[in-house]
Design an enzyme around this catalytic site. Structure first.
Site, short mmCIF file in Angstrom:
data_model
loop_
_atom_site.label_atom_id
_atom_site.label_comp_id
_atom_site.label_asym_id
_atom_site.label_seq_id
_atom_site.Cartn_x
_atom_site.Cartn_y
_atom_site.Cartn_z
N HIS A 1 0.81 -1.20 0.00
CA HIS A 1 0.00 0.00 0.00
C HIS A 1 0.85 1.27 0.00
O HIS A 1 0.48 2.27 -0.59
CB HIS A 1 -0.93 -0.01 1.24
CG HIS A 1 -2.09 0.91 1.12
ND1 HIS A 1 -3.17 0.64 0.32
CD2 HIS A 1 -2.34 2.11 1.71
CE1 HIS A 1 -4.04 1.65 0.41
NE2 HIS A 1 -3.55 2.54 1.25
N HIS B 1 -10.38 2.75 -0.55
CA HIS B 1 -10.53 2.36 0.86
C HIS B 1 -11.33 1.06 0.88
O HIS B 1 -12.35 0.94 1.55
CB HIS B 1 -11.20 3.48 1.68
CG HIS B 1 -10.43 3.80 2.93
ND1 HIS B 1 -11.00 4.03 4.15
CD2 HIS B 1 -9.09 3.90 3.13
CE1 HIS B 1 -10.07 4.26 5.05
NE2 HIS B 1 -8.90 4.20 4.45
N ASP C 1 -5.76 14.90 1.40
CA ASP C 1 -4.75 14.92 0.33
C ASP C 1 -4.87 16.20 -0.49
O ASP C 1 -3.87 16.72 -1.00
CB ASP C 1 -4.92 13.71 -0.60
CG ASP C 1 -4.28 12.45 -0.04
OD1 ASP C 1 -3.42 12.57 0.83
OD2 ASP C 1 -4.66 11.35 -0.48
N ASN D 1 -3.48 5.68 -7.41
CA ASN D 1 -3.38 4.78 -6.27
C ASN D 1 -3.48 3.36 -6.80
O ASN D 1 -4.18 3.11 -7.78
CB ASN D 1 -4.56 5.14 -5.34
CG ASN D 1 -4.80 4.13 -4.24
OD1 ASN D 1 -5.84 3.50 -4.20
ND2 ASN D 1 -3.87 3.97 -3.34
#
Length: 730
Positions: free
Chosen positions: A44, A90, A112, A527
Site C-alpha cells: 500500500h 478504501h 490529500d 493509487n
C-alpha cells in the site's frame, strides 16, 4: 520484545524481506523499527509490485503542474487557477466496517487535497458491490453510502458524480474509491518536501488513538474467515474535526510559514515523517512523548502505526510556532512541536528520554523492495458466432425493459439522493448525468469530472479494457461540453503474486497509457490497490479512471435530457453491432464469453473533438455518450431525463436490429439538434470525416420503433427507476 522471523511475517513481511532488513541495518531491528519497516515496505505504501509498470504511465502535458508522487496531481486551468485532484481506494476497511471505511476514505482524500493548499470543491466516488443476491451486498451498500454521505455532507463539500456496479467477483471484496477536486491559486501550492535544518516539526489536528493500527498492512493482505478480527484496524472518522482542520490549515497557509505539509494517511505518523524527510533528503527527529494521545499508556509502536484520522504533519519555519499555535488554538485543535529536521538522513525516535528507534531514511524509501513479478498475457478471446436463431424468439420491447431494469443500468438516484450535491452553491450539473460540473466560484469557468470503470471488458481482455475506460472518461467529459484535461486512476486488482492477476494489471496499465498518450489526457495522480481477494478468489480487474475537463464558459454546458419536440436525433460514430461482453449478451443471452469492443483511437479523438466544435457553435442542444446497453439504452435515458419521447426511423443498417440497438461499439454519441441546424451540423461532420446515422425525431412522450416498440416515457421511467429502491426497501 526480541524480534524474529515469525514476528516479521506476522507484520506482513516476507522471510527474505526480513533478512534484507537485518542486512541493511547490520543488526536485528527492534519491534518499533520492525513496525516502521512493515508499514513502509507494504504494498500500500511502497508500490513494490507496481512501481516498475507505473513508470510507463503518460504523466506529462502542457497543463500539468504536478504529476504523480505528491499528495495529489495539479493542472493549470488558466487565470492563475489550478485544480488539485486525486482518487484513492478504501476497499479493505469498507468491507470490514462499511460506514467508517467509506467515511474515512472520503476524509483521507479530502486531506490529500487541502494539504496542497487547495479548497475542496467536489467529491466523486466509484463503488462496486457483489451480486445483489449475495447475503452481504445490501448491508454493505447501505453502510458505504451512509458513510460517504455522512462525511462529505458534514464537511460541506458537494458530491457531484459517481458510479455504482454490481458483480459477483466483489462478493468477498467490495471496492470503495473516493475522489476529490480542489481549487488553488497556482502560485500558492504546498508540497510535502521537507527543507532546512533544525526546523520545527509540528503535529496538528486530532489526538492519536489506537484505531487503524496496521491499517496499511491490512490493506495489503488477503481476507480469510477471520475477517471480523480485523475490525480494530479500521479508522474512525470525525468530519466536524476535519472541517476545523481544513480551515486552520488554509488559514496557516495564507501566512508564509509552512515549509512542507503532509497528511497522516496510510501508516500515519510513520509514512508522513519518512516521506517528508525522504523527499527533502534530510533526517527527522521525533519525541513521541510529545504526541497528543487520547488513550492512556500508548506505546511508541502504537503511536507510530496509528491511523487515527484528521491529523497533519507540518515542517514550519523557525520562529513561527507561536503564531501557528494561535491559529490551531482558535480552531480548537491540538498543536504540538514534536521534533525537528536534522542532517543525519535518519529517522530517530525518542520516548521518555530514551532513543527507541533509529533507521536511515533511504532504507525505508529508496531501498524498499521493487519486484519484477512474473505475469501472463491475456489472449484476445475469439469472437462468438451468434446464430440468427438466437434472436428469433426475442422481443425488442422486452429486451429493452429487462436491460433498463438490470442492476448495472438501473437508475441510482436512491444512492445520490443521500449526498448533498449543491452545498457551496456552485454545482451546475448534479449526479445522474454524464459528468458532474461545478463552477469556478466567481468566474465563467467550470470544471467537469467523472469516474468510470469497465471490469467486464478488462477481465475479457485487459489491454483493450484499459484503453476503453480512458476513452469512456473522455467521452463523458465531452458530452457535457468540457475539454478533457487530465486523469487520476485507482487501480484495483487481485493478488499480484498470481501471474494472471499481475498480467491483468500490467496490460491494463499499458492500455491506459496508450489511450492517455493518444488523447493527450495525462495521468497526474493515482493509487494502486492489490490483494482484493478472499479465500483465493480475486476481483475482476477494475481500474477506475477519474477524469477532469474544463469549460471556458459554463453557459455552454450540455445535458443529456431531450429538449424539444420536432428536433432531430443523430448517432455519431459507426455502429458495427458488437455484442460480446455487452449488457445485452449477459442479461438477455446469458453469454459471458467473447472479446470486448475494439478501440479506435483516431475515431475516439476525432469524434470527440468534432462534438466539441458543434457545442462551441451552439449547434446541438443535448448530448450523451453511448456506452453500456448501446443506442437504445442511451436514448431511453435521454427520454427519461427530458420527459420526451422519440420516433426512431426505420433501420438502414445491414446488421440485425438487436445488434444495432444494443451493440456496445465505442467512440459513439447521441446528439439532439434543431432541424434548421442540420445542414450546418452535417457540414462539420462531413468536413471532419465523422460518420453519423439519422436516428429519429423527438416527440412528446413515446418511444416508437416500427411495430417493435411503443412505450410511454413513464413506462420507461418506472422500469429504470424502481429496481434499486425496491431492492433496498425489501
Amino acid at each position: 520484545m526480541e524480534v524474529n522471523e515469525i514476528i516479521a511475517i506476522e507484520h506482513g513481511l516476507k522471510k527474505d524481506e526480513f533478512k534484507k532488513i537485518c542486512d541493511l541495518l547490520k543488526r536485528v531491528p527492534n519491534i518499533i523499527e520492525l513496525a516502521i519497516f512493515s508499514a513502509m515496505w507494504n504494498e500500500h505504501c511502497s508500490y513494490k509490485s507496481s512501481k516498475k509498470h507505473l513508470k510507463k504511465l503518460n504523466t506529462k502535458g502542457k497543463n500539468v503542474i504536478q504529476g504523480p508522487g505528491e499528495n495529489a496531481g495539479v493542472i493549470d486551468i488558466g487565470d492563475n487557477d489550478a485544480i488539485v485532484f486525486k482518487i484513492e481506494s478504501h476497499n479493505h476497511p469498507s468491507f470490514i466496517e462499511p460506514y467508517q471505511g467509506a467515511a474515512t476514505g472520503v476524509g483521507g482524500i479530502l486531506r490529500d487535497i487541502f494539504t496542497m493548499g487547495a479548497r475542496p470543491i467536489a467529491n466523486l466516488n466509484s463503488i462496486h458491490f457483489g451480486s445483489p443476491q449475495h447475503k452481504k451486498t445490501k448491508n454493505l451498500l447501505r453502510g458505504v453510502v451512509k458513510g460517504i454521505g455522512g462525511y462529505g455532507n458534514c464537511i460541506g463539500v458537494p458530491t457531484i458524480a459517481g458510479q455504482t456496479t454490481f458483480d459477483e467477483s466483489y462478493n468477498g471484496n467490495i471496492l470503495v474509491n473516493a475522489m476529490t477536486l480542489g481549487l488553488v491559486n497556482k502560485n500558492k501550492i504546498f508540497y510535502s518536501k521537507a527543507a532546512g535544518l533544525d526546523k520545527p516539526v509540528i503535529y496538528v489536528g486530532s489526538k492519536t488513538g489506537r484505531d487503524g493500527i496496521h491499517g496499511a498492512s491490512m490493506a495489503s493482505a488477503i481476507f480469510d474467515d477471520r475477517i471480523e478480527e480485523k475490525k480494530p484496524t479500521v479508522q474512525v472518522g470525525d468530519p466536524f474535526t476535519e472541517k476545523l482542520l481544513l480551515e486552520a490549515c488554509l488559514e496557516l497557509m495564507a501566512d508564509k510559514s509552512i515549509i512542507a505539509i503532509q497528511d497522516m494517511g496510510a501508516a500515519g505518523l510513520t509514512s508522513s515523517s519518512v516521506e517528508m524527510a525522504s523527499k527533502g533528503k534530510l533526517g527527522i527527529e521525533l519525541n513521541l512523548s510529545k504526541i497528543p494521545c487520547r488513550e492512556e499508556k500508548m506505546t511508541p509502536y502504537e503511536i507510530m502505526l496509528s491511523e487515527s484520522q484528521e491529523r497533519m504533519l507540518i515542517v514550519l519555519e523557525s520562529g513561527k510556532e507561536k503564531k501557528a499555535k494561535k491559529i490551531f488554538d482558535k480552531w480548537n485543535l491540538d498543536f504540538a512541536v514534536i521534533g525537528k529536521t536534522t542532517n543525519t538522513q535518519k529517522i530517530e525516535l525518542f520516548f521518555e528520554n530514551k532513543k527507541v528507534a533509529e533507521i536511515p531514511i533511504n532504507l525505508l524509501a529508496e531501498n524498499a523492495p521493487i519486484y519484477d513479478r512474473k505475469w501472463k498475457k491475456t489472449k484476445l478471446p475469439q469472437k462468438l458466432k451468434l446464430e440468427k436463431n438466437l434472436f428469433k424468439s426475442l422481443n425488442l420491447t422486452d429486451c429493452l425493459k429487462k436491460i433498463l431494469a438490470s442492476p448495472n443500468i438501473s437508475d441510482k438516484q436512491w444512492i445520490w439522493d443521500q449526498y448533498d450535491h449543491t452545498v457551496m452553491g456552485d454545482t451546475i450539473q448534479k449526479p445522474g448525468g454524464d459528468a458532474g460540473v461545478v463552477r469556478v466560484h466567481g468566474s465563467k469557468k467550470a470544471v467537469a469530472s467523472t469516474v468510470d470503470s469497465s471490469a467486464s471488458y478488462c477481465y475479457a481482455h485487459p489491454l483493450t479494457g484499459g484503453k476503453q475506460v480512458v476513452c469512456e472518461s473522455w467521452r463523458n467529459l465531452i458530452s457535457v461540453g468540457a475539454k478533457p484535461a487530465a486523469i487520476t486512476n485507482c487501480l484495483n486488482f487481485g493478488n499480484p503474486e498470481n501471474e494472471k492477476n499481475m498480467g491483468e494489471f500490467v496490460e491494463c496499465v499499458e492500455g491506459i497509457t496508450e489511450a492517455s498518450k493518444f488523447l493527450n489526457f495525462p495521468v497526474v495522480s493515482g493509487n494502486v490497490s492489490f490483494y482484493n481477494e478472499t479465500k483465493g478468489k480475486g476481483i475482476k480487474p477494475t481500474p477506475v479512471i477519474g477524469g477532469v475537463g474544463v469549460l471556458s464558459d459554463y453557459k455552454q454546458i450540455l445535458s443529456m435530457n431531450l429538449k424539444n419536440i420536432g428536433n432531430l436525433v443523430l448517432v455519431i460514430g459507426k455502429t458495427e453491432g458488437h455484442l460480446e461482453q455487452s449488457i445485452f449478451a449477459k442479461e438477455i443471452l446469458s453469454e459471458k464469453k467473447g472479446p470486448p469492443p475494439e478501440i479506435n483511437f483516431f475515431n475516439e479523438k476525432n469524434n470527440g473533438e468534432t462534438i466539441l466544435k458543434l457545442i462551441e457553435k451552439n449547434l446541438i442542444v443535448s448530448c450523451h455518450d453511448i456506452s453500456l446497453g448501446g443506442i437504445l439504452t442511451s436514448v431511453s435515458k435521454m427520454c427519461i431525463k427530458g420527459k420526451k419521447g422519440i420516433r426512431i426511423n426505420p433501420l438502414k443498417s445491414l446488421i440485425n436490429k438487436f445488434q444495432y440497438f444494443f451493440g456496445e461499439d465505442q467512440g459513439r454519441y447521441i446528439i439532439e439538434l434543431n432541424k434548421k441546424n442540420f445542414d450546418s451540423v452535417k457540414k462539420i461532420l462531413d468536413q471532419n470525416s465523422v460518420y453519423f446515422d439519422n436516428l429519429g425525431i423527438v416527440n412528446d412522450n413515446k418511444i416508437i420503433f416500427n411495430n417493435d416498440i411503443n412505450l410511454t416515457v413513464d413506462e420507461l421511467k418506472n422500469v429504470n427507476k424502481t429496481w434499486l429502491k425496491r431492492y433496498m426497501d425489501h
